[in-house]
Scaffold this motif. Structure first.
Motif, PDB file in Angstrom:
ATOM      1  N   TYR A  12       0.816  -1.145  -0.004  1.00 26.95           N
ATOM      2  CA  TYR A  12       0.026   0.030  -0.036  1.00 26.95           C
ATOM      3  C   TYR A  12       0.843   1.367  -0.067  1.00 26.95           C
ATOM      4  N   GLN A  13       1.775   1.389   0.811  1.00 24.43           N
ATOM      5  CA  GLN A  13       3.097   2.161   0.927  1.00 24.43           C
ATOM      6  C   GLN A  13       3.502   2.697  -0.483  1.00 24.43           C
ATOM      7  N   GLN A  14       3.916   1.551  -1.156  1.00 25.13           N
ATOM      8  CA  GLN A  14       4.557   1.652  -2.453  1.00 25.13           C
ATOM      9  C   GLN A  14       3.504   2.133  -3.545  1.00 25.13           C
ATOM     10  N   LEU A  15       2.321   1.653  -3.390  1.00 25.97           N
ATOM     11  CA  LEU A  15       1.270   2.199  -4.250  1.00 25.97           C
ATOM     12  C   LEU A  15       1.177   3.764  -4.206  1.00 25.97           C
ATOM     13  N   GLN A  16       1.294   4.328  -2.912  1.00 24.45           N
ATOM     14  CA  GLN A  16       1.103   5.685  -3.033  1.00 24.45           C
ATOM     15  C   GLN A  16       2.508   6.435  -3.121  1.00 24.45           C
ATOM     16  N   GLU A  17       3.544   5.755  -3.062  1.00 22.19           N
ATOM     17  CA  GLU A  17       4.727   6.392  -3.432  1.00 22.19           C
ATOM     18  C   GLU A  17       4.930   6.541  -5.109  1.00 22.19           C
ATOM     19  N   LEU A  18       4.228   5.302  -5.830  1.00 21.12           N
ATOM     20  CA  LEU A  18       4.485   5.310  -7.325  1.00 21.12           C
ATOM     21  C   LEU A  18       3.307   6.467  -7.832  1.00 21.12           C
ATOM     22  N   LEU A  19       2.435   6.737  -7.323  1.00 16.23           N
ATOM     23  CA  LEU A  19       1.337   7.932  -7.521  1.00 16.23           C
ATOM     24  C   LEU A  19       2.180   9.115  -7.430  1.00 16.23           C
ATOM     25  N   PHE A  27       1.792   2.063 -11.279  1.00 15.12           N
ATOM     26  CA  PHE A  27       1.057   2.306 -10.265  1.00 15.12           C
ATOM     27  C   PHE A  27      -0.446   1.316 -10.921  1.00 15.12           C
ATOM     28  N   ARG A  28      -0.755   1.755 -11.848  1.00 14.53           N
ATOM     29  CA  ARG A  28      -2.023   1.140 -12.426  1.00 14.53           C
ATOM     30  C   ARG A  28      -1.913  -0.349 -12.368  1.00 14.53           C
ATOM     31  N   GLU A  29      -1.065  -0.935 -12.856  1.00 16.72           N
ATOM     32  CA  GLU A  29      -0.567  -2.257 -12.953  1.00 16.72           C
ATOM     33  C   GLU A  29      -0.607  -2.994 -11.712  1.00 16.72           C
ATOM     34  N   SER A  30       0.090  -2.305 -10.587  1.00 18.18           N
ATOM     35  CA  SER A  30       0.163  -2.935  -9.217  1.00 18.18           C
ATOM     36  C   SER A  30      -1.093  -2.895  -8.556  1.00 18.18           C
ATOM     37  N   LEU A  31      -2.032  -1.885  -8.850  1.00 19.43           N
ATOM     38  CA  LEU A  31      -3.214  -1.557  -8.021  1.00 19.43           C
ATOM     39  C   LEU A  31      -4.212  -2.558  -8.562  1.00 19.43           C
ATOM     40  N   LEU A  32      -4.477  -2.539  -9.912  1.00 22.51           N
ATOM     41  CA  LEU A  32      -5.212  -3.446 -10.594  1.00 22.51           C
ATOM     42  C   LEU A  32      -5.096  -4.907 -10.695  1.00 22.51           C
ATOM     43  N   SER A  33      -3.689  -5.273 -10.202  1.00 22.52           N
ATOM     44  CA  SER A  33      -3.398  -6.766  -9.787  1.00 22.52           C
ATOM     45  C   SER A  33      -4.042  -7.112  -8.441  1.00 22.52           C
ATOM     46  N   GLU A  47      -5.338   9.580   3.100  1.00 18.10           N
ATOM     47  CA  GLU A  47      -5.983  10.856   3.661  1.00 18.10           C
ATOM     48  C   GLU A  47      -5.678  11.926   3.062  1.00 18.10           C
ATOM     49  N   ASP A  48      -4.496  11.953   2.211  1.00 12.97           N
ATOM     50  CA  ASP A  48      -3.961  13.178   1.517  1.00 12.97           C
ATOM     51  C   ASP A  48      -4.941  13.395   0.325  1.00 12.97           C
ATOM     52  N   LEU A  49      -5.523  14.491   0.155  1.00 13.48           N
ATOM     53  CA  LEU A  49      -6.506  14.751  -0.898  1.00 13.48           C
ATOM     54  C   LEU A  49      -5.778  14.622  -2.299  1.00 13.48           C
ATOM     55  N   GLU A  50      -4.594  15.352  -2.250  1.00 13.73           N
ATOM     56  CA  GLU A  50      -3.814  15.351  -3.488  1.00 13.73           C
ATOM     57  C   GLU A  50      -3.757  13.964  -4.197  1.00 13.73           C
ATOM     58  N   ILE A  51      -3.313  13.143  -3.515  1.00 15.31           N
ATOM     59  CA  ILE A  51      -3.219  11.725  -3.609  1.00 15.31           C
ATOM     60  C   ILE A  51      -4.488  11.185  -4.300  1.00 15.31           C
ATOM     61  N   ARG A  52      -5.523  11.434  -3.482  1.00 12.84           N
ATOM     62  CA  ARG A  52      -6.731  10.853  -3.787  1.00 12.84           C
ATOM     63  C   ARG A  52      -7.376  11.348  -5.167  1.00 12.84           C
TER      64      ARG A  52
END
Length: 455
Positions: A12-19, A27-33, A47-52
């Motif tokens: 989960y932390q890696q996904l956020q860092e990729l974004l 990011f897409r490949e990791s999340l959708l897997s 919690e970060d609006l920018e990330i969302r």
């Protein structure tokens, strides 16, 4: 394979860092897997609006719809306020009609009307159809994305059509067969379809023993039916037996959870206040009325004690056993209440065996009461200077009180159910208070009648 919690958190932390670093494709490949529920869990932790916002920009409406459907309503409303309006409407169009209906029902009428007008016309029509049904009925629970086939279709035609229609359907484990007027006449399982001759006509493959529910049926009835037959999906039909939707097992699991939570709230007098996210003020508003009502019932308890004031003044030791008697009565009554409410909720007995159940509960109360009465009488003889009269009064009172308490806990929910009210409203605190009154009346009546032997 289920990931370990630590591994999942690292991912989960890696996904956020990729974004944050702009590696969109990775990011897409990791999340959708990930499993869709893991995607939902990851999104809920942002919690970060920018990330969302980056998530909204990166994912397609179809991918966002999968995540959105797994969120609670308050989180869904939060997304609506954050997301670009056009993207938001496109996301609604990609969601299952029943999930859109569930969400829109929590909005103001004006917001609902605006959203439906902006949505795809066909999708909006399906959603409106669901929203017209009463809450907690099969119609309000159903999805309208289903595959209906005709009796005259061949197996090969159906298989070819499935390749195009299956992605949009809620489920394809069962295919429902309709006649020319849309009336439900049969069902074909996917297994039967695959193993049949491609040239065979559906009418020869289908089973006519199809179990369906009416659109106006209560969702609890639907849940019991699906549990009984172990269905993955159940067709919903209109009064004219026209197929209007299907209910899938995932929705039934939610129903069972909601109904269980509701019954738990009723029995413990905390209905609507069991959620972890409600405020102290909201919890107070929902719980206080019961507490105040029970305080008035408690005044009757005080009045009973006051009525036997002379007996208490004469034999003060009697007061020592009041808490024991009241606790035992309340606990026994609550046990019987739980048993009876559960039986009513599951529909495991009917009018023919009500007396059998009541006799069983009375016998149970007598046996528990006799065992408890003898035990407490022996303890009183041992610790209270061999006071046999006190021991007899308390022992007999315990036996009679527990017998009455089991009957009270059984009969009251039956009466309430007879009045077409949810039997769970016969809450534990209410039964406990009522049994306190009965227990004290029994106790002091016996003590008063034997007062001459106590002096």
């Amino acid at each position: 394979m289920v990931m370990r919690r630590s591994t999942k958190l690292n991912l989960y932390q890696q996904l956020q860092e990729l974004l944050q670093q702009g590696h969109v494709e990775t990011f897409r490949e990791s999340l959708l897997s990930l499993h869709i529920q893991d995607q939902v869990e990851w999104f809920e932790g942002l919690e970060d609006l920018e990330i969302r916002q980056r998530v909204y920009d990166t994912l397609t409406p179809e991918e966002l719809a999968d995540i959105f459907q797994g969120l609670e309503v308050d989180e869904q409303q939060k997304i609506m306020s954050e997301m670009n309006r056009d993207k938001w409407i496109l996301t609604l169009n990609e969601m299952a009609s029943d999930d859109v209906a569930d969400y829109l029902e929590e909005l103001e009428d004006e917001e609902v009307s605006t959203a439906l007008n902006e949505m795809d016309e066909e999708t909006a029509e399906k959603v409106q159809q669901i929203m017209e049904y009463h809450e907690e009925t099969a119609g309000a629970l159903m999805a309208t994305e289903f595959i209906a086939i005709k009796t005259t279709d061949t197996v090969q035609q159906v298989m070819l059509n499935l390749r195009n229609d299956a992605p949009e359907a809620e489920t394809i484990y069962y295919l429902y067969v309709v006649d020319t007027e849309g009336r439900l006449v049969g069902v074909v399982s996917l297994r039967d379809l695959i193993t049949s001759d491609p040239s065979e006509v559906i009418e020869n493959v289908m089973s006519q023993r199809v179990v369906s529910v009416k659109s106006y049926q209560d969702q609890e009835e639907v849940a019991r039916l699906m549990q009984k037959y172990d269905f993955l999906a159940t067709p919903v039909v209109s009064e004219e037996n026209r197929l209007v939707g299907i209910i899938t097992v995932d929705d039934i699991i939610d129903v069972i959870e909601d109904e269980t939570t509701e019954d738990f709230g009723e029995i413990s007098a905390v209905r609507g206040a069991t959620g972890a996210d409600i405020t102290a003020w909201e919890s107070t508003k929902k719980r206080a009325p019961w507490i105040i009502m029970l305080m008035f019932l408690g005044l009757i308890t005080a009045e009973v004690i006051g009525y036997f004031e002379d007996t208490l003044q004469t034999i003060v030791i009697l007061a020592a056993f009041i808490p024991l008697l009241m606790d035992a009565a309340g606990n026994t009554g609550t046990q019987s209440l739980a048993v009876m409410v559960r039986n009513i909720a599951l529909g495991t007995f009917d009018k023919r065996n009500v007396w059998k159940v009541l006799r069983r509960e009375l016998l149970t109360g007598l046996m528990i009461g006799a065992g408890s009465g003898v035990t407490i009488a022996l303890l009183i003889i041992l610790f209270y200077e061999q006071n046999y009269v006190i021991a007899g009064i308390v022992g007999i009172s315990i036996m009679l009180t527990l017998s009455v308490s089991t009957l009270t806990g059984s009969i009251i929910p039956l009466i309430i159910n007879r009045l077409k009210i949810d039997p769970a409203v016969a809450s534990g605190p209410f039964i406990t208070t009522l049994n306190d009154i009965f227990g004290l009346l029994i106790y002091f009546t016996i003590a008063t009648s034997m007062i001459e032997y106590l002096m």
